[in-house]
Write a protein that holds these residues in place. Structure first.
Motif, PDB file in Angstrom:
ATOM      1  N   UNK A 258      -3.137  18.306  51.861  1.00 24.66           N
ATOM      2  CA  UNK A 258      -2.261  17.937  50.794  1.00 24.66           C
ATOM      3  C   UNK A 258      -1.469  18.457  50.434  1.00 24.66           C
ATOM      4  N   UNK A 259      -0.232  17.984  50.056  1.00 24.74           N
ATOM      5  CA  UNK A 259       1.214  18.408  49.597  1.00 24.74           C
ATOM      6  C   UNK A 259       1.855  18.377  48.282  1.00 24.74           C
ATOM      7  N   UNK A 260       2.214  18.682  48.038  1.00 27.05           N
ATOM      8  CA  UNK A 260       2.635  19.088  46.669  1.00 27.05           C
ATOM      9  C   UNK A 260       4.562  18.904  46.429  1.00 27.05           C
ATOM     10  N   UNK A 261       4.810  17.858  45.982  1.00 27.71           N
ATOM     11  CA  UNK A 261       6.476  18.341  46.360  1.00 27.71           C
ATOM     12  C   UNK A 261       7.300  18.171  44.985  1.00 27.71           C
ATOM     13  N   UNK A 262       8.358  18.942  44.233  1.00 30.01           N
ATOM     14  CA  UNK A 262       8.879  18.798  43.514  1.00 30.01           C
ATOM     15  C   UNK A 262       9.494  17.850  43.478  1.00 30.01           C
ATOM     16  N   UNK A 263       9.881  16.828  43.712  1.00 27.37           N
ATOM     17  CA  UNK A 263      11.075  15.694  43.557  1.00 27.37           C
ATOM     18  C   UNK A 263      11.454  15.232  44.689  1.00 27.37           C
ATOM     19  N   UNK A 264      12.345  14.102  44.360  1.00 31.85           N
ATOM     20  CA  UNK A 264      12.709  13.522  45.201  1.00 31.85           C
ATOM     21  C   UNK A 264      13.084  13.298  47.056  1.00 31.85           C
ATOM     22  N   UNK A 265      14.021  14.863  46.531  1.00 35.79           N
ATOM     23  CA  UNK A 265      15.053  15.261  47.535  1.00 35.79           C
ATOM     24  C   UNK A 265      14.164  16.276  48.067  1.00 35.79           C
ATOM     25  N   UNK A 266      13.017  17.264  48.179  1.00 36.82           N
ATOM     26  CA  UNK A 266      12.058  18.242  47.919  1.00 36.82           C
ATOM     27  C   UNK A 266      11.391  16.586  48.807  1.00 36.82           C
ATOM     28  N   UNK A 267      10.518  16.576  48.717  1.00 37.02           N
ATOM     29  CA  UNK A 267       9.601  15.233  49.150  1.00 37.02           C
ATOM     30  C   UNK A 267      10.424  14.882  50.489  1.00 37.02           C
ATOM     31  N   UNK A 268      11.926  14.419  50.355  1.00 39.46           N
ATOM     32  CA  UNK A 268      12.249  13.860  51.668  1.00 39.46           C
ATOM     33  C   UNK A 268      12.594  14.854  52.956  1.00 39.46           C
ATOM     34  N   UNK A 269      13.132  16.305  52.507  1.00 45.63           N
ATOM     35  CA  UNK A 269      13.257  17.802  53.490  1.00 45.63           C
ATOM     36  C   UNK A 269      12.137  17.872  54.059  1.00 45.63           C
ATOM     37  N   UNK A 270      10.906  17.926  53.371  1.00 49.95           N
ATOM     38  CA  UNK A 270       9.347  18.840  53.638  1.00 49.95           C
ATOM     39  C   UNK A 270       9.244  17.253  54.654  1.00 49.95           C
ATOM     40  N   UNK A 271       9.022  16.961  54.382  1.00 45.37           N
ATOM     41  CA  UNK A 271       8.218  15.193  55.169  1.00 45.37           C
ATOM     42  C   UNK A 271       9.440  15.398  56.535  1.00 45.37           C
ATOM     43  N   UNK A 272      10.436  15.404  56.866  1.00 46.89           N
ATOM     44  CA  UNK A 272      11.657  15.312  57.720  1.00 46.89           C
ATOM     45  C   UNK A 272      10.681  16.661  58.951  1.00 46.89           C
ATOM     46  N   UNK A 273      11.140  17.881  58.071  1.00 50.79           N
ATOM     47  CA  UNK A 273      10.891  18.923  58.407  1.00 50.79           C
ATOM     48  C   UNK A 273       9.190  19.342  59.121  1.00 50.79           C
ATOM     49  N   UNK A 274       8.354  19.113  58.173  1.00 47.83           N
ATOM     50  CA  UNK A 274       7.024  19.328  58.653  1.00 47.83           C
ATOM     51  C   UNK A 274       6.082  18.081  59.857  1.00 47.83           C
ATOM     52  N   UNK A 275       6.971  17.251  59.407  1.00 49.74           N
ATOM     53  CA  UNK A 275       6.597  15.619  60.342  1.00 49.74           C
ATOM     54  C   UNK A 275       7.091  15.317  61.032  1.00 49.74           C
ATOM     55  N   UNK A 276       8.175  15.113  61.039  1.00 50.57           N
ATOM     56  CA  UNK A 276       9.361  14.798  62.048  1.00 50.57           C
ATOM     57  C   UNK A 276       9.869  13.342  61.833  1.00 50.57           C
ATOM     58  N   UNK A 277      11.302  12.370  61.275  1.00 49.78           N
ATOM     59  CA  UNK A 277      11.495  11.645  61.242  1.00 49.78           C
ATOM     60  C   UNK A 277      10.798  10.474  61.154  1.00 49.78           C
ATOM     61  N   UNK A 278       9.341  10.882  62.226  1.00 49.06           N
ATOM     62  CA  UNK A 278       8.872   8.814  61.980  1.00 49.06           C
ATOM     63  C   UNK A 278       7.572   8.694  61.686  1.00 49.06           C
ATOM     64  N   UNK A 279       7.426   9.867  60.515  1.00 44.31           N
ATOM     65  CA  UNK A 279       6.924  10.573  59.334  1.00 44.31           C
ATOM     66  C   UNK A 279       7.199   9.319  58.590  1.00 44.31           C
ATOM     67  N   UNK A 280       8.610   8.781  57.906  1.00 47.46           N
ATOM     68  CA  UNK A 280       8.768   8.166  57.210  1.00 47.46           C
ATOM     69  C   UNK A 280       8.632   6.821  57.186  1.00 47.46           C
ATOM     70  N   UNK A 281       7.949   5.860  58.112  1.00 46.19           N
ATOM     71  CA  UNK A 281       6.991   5.080  58.722  1.00 46.19           C
ATOM     72  C   UNK A 281       5.613   4.825  58.843  1.00 46.19           C
ATOM     73  N   UNK A 282       5.038   6.060  58.396  1.00 42.62           N
ATOM     74  CA  UNK A 282       3.636   6.475  58.802  1.00 42.62           C
ATOM     75  C   UNK A 282       2.800   4.787  57.942  1.00 42.62           C
ATOM     76  N   UNK A 283       2.193   4.342  58.123  1.00 43.79           N
ATOM     77  CA  UNK A 283       1.181   3.040  58.005  1.00 43.79           C
ATOM     78  C   UNK A 283       2.027   1.748  57.956  1.00 43.79           C
ATOM     79  N   UNK A 284       3.793   1.791  58.478  1.00 42.42           N
ATOM     80  CA  UNK A 284       4.419   0.091  58.867  1.00 42.42           C
ATOM     81  C   UNK A 284       3.975  -0.603  59.516  1.00 42.42           C
ATOM     82  N   UNK A 285       2.696  -0.265  60.095  1.00 45.03           N
ATOM     83  CA  UNK A 285       2.337  -1.412  60.536  1.00 45.03           C
ATOM     84  C   UNK A 285       1.407  -2.709  59.324  1.00 45.03           C
TER      85      UNK A 285
END
Length: 316
Positions: A258-285
């Motif tokens: 689980x993760x707790x984000x401080x806001x929009x920017x923090x969420x974007x930065x941490x997803x990109x850093x911890x999970x990689x760019x492809x994580x932004x398309x999880x659940x796309x199918x």
């Protein structure tokens, strides 16, 4: 016809009839696509990689997730949060389509632009969706919380969830993720109306085939519009879902990290850093399947109900 059409006054509905048609289309469509929505949300909230090869997380594929949810939580799990989801769809459909009809009429009567231009549909579609989003965001947050929780359930009912969230997290918690939602919803809805307008002109205007074929083509136009617009704006939807479950970590623990984000920017930065760019398309199918069905049927049912209400008005 979706939107104000000065060339066919027979199909111009008063606001209350447009609201009714929008509500009915949202209600019927929601009941059909709820299972895909639940799976999509589960995918979006999973921190671990979605892969059938590594199998790090609880879910790693559409079929596997469906079977696991069914075996662990039962068939009703695919309709978790259905009550707030239905309230959301009814409210959203009413506000969106009423706003869209009024905005396209305003543009046509106040400017030199024709109400059926694709560009007008893009702008008015985006603005009408923003109006609906602000009005319905609390219901969307509740729907996400219900779909995200496993067993045992944290929230027993809609009333229990509302009271608990208000007491523990305050009124602003119902508007978690509003910023990325508005950022995403304007182009997403705008593109839906834009491509639906264009595709209908291509496939329907010159067609003189039977009504059944015309109805199928309307459904196809809506489905294609939904897939294109969802693909373009999908990362914002994922970010919104991550923010909406903030403060809800105890219910997410059985699903993995689980993760707790401080806001929009923090969420974007941490997803990109911890999970990689492809994580932004999880659940796309499942999201694309849902978008195809949801958008296609929303426009299909809306035009159908508009036609029925127009015919009823004509007979009175």
């Amino acid at each position: 016809m979706v939107g104000y059409d000065p060339d066919d006054q027979r199909k111009v509905l008063p606001p209350e009839k447009a609201a009714l048609a929008g509500s009915l289309s949202g209600m019927v469509t929601r009941a059909m696509i709820s299972p895909l929505d639940v799976i999509k949300i589960r995918f979006q909230l999973q921190i671990e990689k979605l892969s059938s090869q590594s199998k790090q997380g609880k879910y790693w594929g559409l079929r596997q997730a469906s079977r696991r949810i069914l075996s662990e939580e039962g068939a009703t799990a695919f309709w978790k949060g259905h009550v707030p989801a239905q309230l959301l769809s009814i409210c959203y459909g009413a506000v969106q389509f009423t706003s869209f009809e009024l905005l396209t009429e305003l543009v046509h009567k106040s400017t030199s632009y024709h109400s059926q231009m694709p560009a007008v549909h893009f702008v008015c579609g985006g603005l009408s969706a923003c109006c609906a989003t602000v009005a319905c965001q609390p219901l969307d947050t509740l729907r996400t919380r219900f779909a995200a929780q496993g067993e045992p359930r944290v929230y027993r009912s809609l009333r229990h969830a509302t009271v608990t969230m208000y007491r523990k997290e305050g009124v602003l918690t119902f508007y978690r993720g509003l910023v990325p939602t508005l950022v995403a919803i304007f182009p997403y809805a705008g593109l839906q109306f834009f491509f639906y307008n264009i595709l209908k002109d291509v496939l329907l205007v010159q067609s003189k085939e039977a009504n059944s074929t015309g109805s199928f083509r309307k459904l196809l136009c809506g489905s294609c519009a939904g897939v294109i617009s969802k693909t373009i704006t999908y990362p914002f939807d994922l970010i919104k879902k991550r923010l909406q479950v903030g403060g809800f970590e105890e219910a997410r623990a059985p699903f993995g990290q689980v993760r707790s984000y401080q806001g929009f920017t923090d969420c974007v930065v941490r997803i990109a850093r911890e999970e990689g760019p492809r994580a932004f398309f999880k659940g796309l199918s499942p999201s694309l399947v849902k978008a195809a069905l949801s958008t296609g049927f929303t426009f299909f049912w809306y035009e159908l109900f508009c036609g029925l209400l127009s015919n009823r008005n004509g007979k009175q």
